[in-house]
Design a protein around this motif. Structure first.
Motif, PDB file in Angstrom:
ATOM      1  N   PRO A 150       0.813  -1.487  -0.188  1.00 32.06           N
ATOM      2  CA  PRO A 150       0.362   0.076   0.042  1.00 32.06           C
ATOM      3  C   PRO A 150       0.853   1.119  -0.090  1.00 32.06           C
ATOM      4  N   LEU A 151       1.656   1.906   0.736  1.00 37.68           N
ATOM      5  CA  LEU A 151       2.756   2.410   0.725  1.00 37.68           C
ATOM      6  C   LEU A 151       3.391   2.897  -1.122  1.00 37.68           C
ATOM      7  N   ALA A 152       3.879   1.456  -1.474  1.00 34.21           N
ATOM      8  CA  ALA A 152       4.164   1.755  -3.062  1.00 34.21           C
ATOM      9  C   ALA A 152       2.689   2.210  -4.088  1.00 34.21           C
ATOM     10  N   LEU A 153       1.484   2.055  -3.503  1.00 36.63           N
ATOM     11  CA  LEU A 153       0.386   2.059  -4.204  1.00 36.63           C
ATOM     12  C   LEU A 153      -0.478   3.607  -3.448  1.00 36.63           C
ATOM     13  N   LEU A 154       0.383   4.000  -2.632  1.00 35.03           N
ATOM     14  CA  LEU A 154       0.343   6.044  -2.273  1.00 35.03           C
ATOM     15  C   LEU A 154       1.007   6.740  -2.400  1.00 35.03           C
ATOM     16  N   TRP A 155       2.625   6.285  -2.774  1.00 34.48           N
ATOM     17  CA  TRP A 155       3.494   7.152  -3.587  1.00 34.48           C
ATOM     18  C   TRP A 155       3.158   7.219  -4.636  1.00 34.48           C
ATOM     19  N   ALA A 156       2.761   6.181  -5.348  1.00 33.57           N
ATOM     20  CA  ALA A 156       1.815   6.438  -7.226  1.00 33.57           C
ATOM     21  C   ALA A 156       1.459   7.181  -6.880  1.00 33.57           C
ATOM     22  N   GLY A 157       0.077   7.169  -6.427  1.00 32.64           N
ATOM     23  CA  GLY A 157      -0.394   8.118  -6.441  1.00 32.64           C
ATOM     24  C   GLY A 157      -0.319   9.568  -6.204  1.00 32.64           C
ATOM     25  N   LEU A 158       0.307   9.927  -5.292  1.00 34.31           N
ATOM     26  CA  LEU A 158       0.701  10.927  -4.565  1.00 34.31           C
ATOM     27  C   LEU A 158       1.451  11.685  -6.143  1.00 34.31           C
ATOM     28  N   ARG A 159       2.874  11.130  -6.587  1.00 30.77           N
ATOM     29  CA  ARG A 159       3.648  10.981  -7.543  1.00 30.77           C
ATOM     30  C   ARG A 159       3.283  12.180  -9.019  1.00 30.77           C
ATOM     31  N   ASP A 160       2.107  11.507  -9.236  1.00 29.45           N
ATOM     32  CA  ASP A 160       1.440  11.838 -10.210  1.00 29.45           C
ATOM     33  C   ASP A 160       0.256  13.172 -10.115  1.00 29.45           C
ATOM     34  N   HIS A 161      -0.168  12.526  -8.937  1.00 27.81           N
ATOM     35  CA  HIS A 161      -1.623  13.248  -8.928  1.00 27.81           C
ATOM     36  C   HIS A 161      -2.007  14.375  -7.548  1.00 27.81           C
ATOM     37  N   GLY A 162      -0.520  14.279  -6.864  1.00 31.98           N
ATOM     38  CA  GLY A 162      -0.590  14.968  -5.422  1.00 31.98           C
ATOM     39  C   GLY A 162      -0.873  16.370  -5.143  1.00 31.98           C
TER      40      GLY A 162
END
Length: 376
Positions: A150-162
């Motif tokens: 889940p930490l990888a999913l979270l950062w993937a989402g914030l990297r693109d759309h934070g």
């Protein structure tokens, strides 16, 4: 199709951005269904098991399997058209015809799952959410569940759309003048940080800069720095002495992502286990992912997933009352506020129906050098 009945929690992404919903679900190991409805009516259903998203179904068919096959250059448009013309399940047709092997199909299913999850971080603030605790709405939809850190999913989402988070700037303002210290439990690989992002982590490990100093250093583009610090702050991997980091207990079962991870389009994630069919199909023949026959699952097979019971310190925060009260008390206590009523907490009926709503920050948190914890 949305489930009937009263939701356990509901609200909108203006007050509670998706990143904060995500972190709260992970931290409290919730099991249930999260349904997000955009102003256009498009609906996204996410199945969560013990805090980790394992399936997602968009109502608009975003990131269909056939589209990903073409984007990744795995097959030609002509071959895809021939496979779709059979009106069979696309994954099965391609596997049985010898066009793709099981490993490739598994990898592409992972690409699809991650793309669909990352998109949720880009939903408009007006998007409404409803959470149904214990509901296994997607348990029998599609194939077996995904398992991505889940930490990888979270950062993937914030990297693109934070930048879409309505609380990014407020969160960073609260810690702008505070020396930033990494929590010793941080495992950078679990977030799937890339080379430039790891340079920010190195800077934090070698000293305790403030956010302003870190931005001025030029170690990475300003927005990258801000998004990364935001991610570390809301997961408490920045150590402000206000509690342990989120999902640290999952470390032993979540191998870190690395440069050798599978390349998911523009993403770098490392799954621990990804069983076939995680992204699940729409109707046959439309270019969607389908379970693979050679590794198909029996509908009458006992589920290997955990029973849908949320647990926080042995008890569910969602049973026997309002989640709002549980969240408010927990966060108010950590921030040194009045436990009976935190500033900015909705009252009456609104408080019961907006359990993941924000609490107002204290005015003197950053000035003391130890800001109150950011709520989920």
């Amino acid at each position: 199709m949305s489930p009937d009945g009263l939701a356990t929690a509901e609200g909108d992404l203006e007050r509670t951005p998706f990143a904060h919903l995500f972190v709260y679900a992970v931290e409290h190991r919730l099991t249930g269904a999260l349904i997000l409805v955009e102003p256009t009516g498009a609906e996204h259903t996410v199945r969560i098991v013990r805090g980790t998203p394992v399936k997602i179904r968009p109502s608009d068919g975003y990131a269909r399997f056939g589209e990903i096959l073409l984007e990744e250059g795995v097959i030609s448009a002509e071959l895809l058209a021939e496979a779709l013309a059979t009106r069979g399940l696309l994954g099965d047709v391609l596997l049985l015809s010898g066009c793709l092997d099981t490993a490739t199909i598994d990898w592409l299913a992972q690409v699809q799952f991650v793309r669909r999850m990352v998109r949720l971080f880009d939903l408009p603030p007006e998007t409404k959410y409803r959470y149904f605790d214990g509901l296994d709405v997607l348990a029998e939809w599609g194939g077996d569940p995904a398992k991505v850190d889940p930490l990888a999913l979270l950062w993937a989402g914030l990297r693109d759309h934070g930048e879409r988070s309505t609380r990014l700037h407020r969160t960073l303002e609260r810690i702008e003048a505070v020396p930033l210290r990494l929590h010793p439990a941080l495992e950078p690989g679990r977030f799937g940080f890339r080379e430039g992002e790891l340079a920010v982590i190195d800077a934090l490990q070698s000293s305790t800069p403030t956010l302003a100093v870190l931005v001025r250093s030029g170690v990475a583009p300003e927005m990258t720095v801000r998004k990364l610090i935001y991610a570390l702050a809301i997961t408490r991997y920045l150590d402000f002495g206000t509690g342990g980091p989120v999902a640290a207990e999952l470390s032993s079962s979540m191998p870190p992502a690395s440069a050798a991870s599978l390349s998911l389009g523009r993403l770098q994630l490392r799954p621990t286990v990804h069983r076939v069919g995680a992204a699940a199909p729409d109707p046959a023949g439309d270019g969607e992912r389908a379970p693979v026959l050679s590794r198909g699952r029996r509908r009458d097979r006992p589920s290997s997933e955990p029973s849908p019971v949320s647990s926080v310190a042995g008890a569910s925060p969602l049973s026997g009352g309002s989640l709002s009260a549980a969240v408010a008390a927990e966060l108010a206590s950590a921030a040194g506020l009045d436990g009976g009523r935190a500033a900015g907490e909705p009252s009456g009926t609104d408080r019961d129906r907006e359990p993941w709503g924000p609490l107002a920050p204290t005015d003197d948190g950053a000035a003391r050098g130890s800001p109150p914890p950011e709520d989920p």
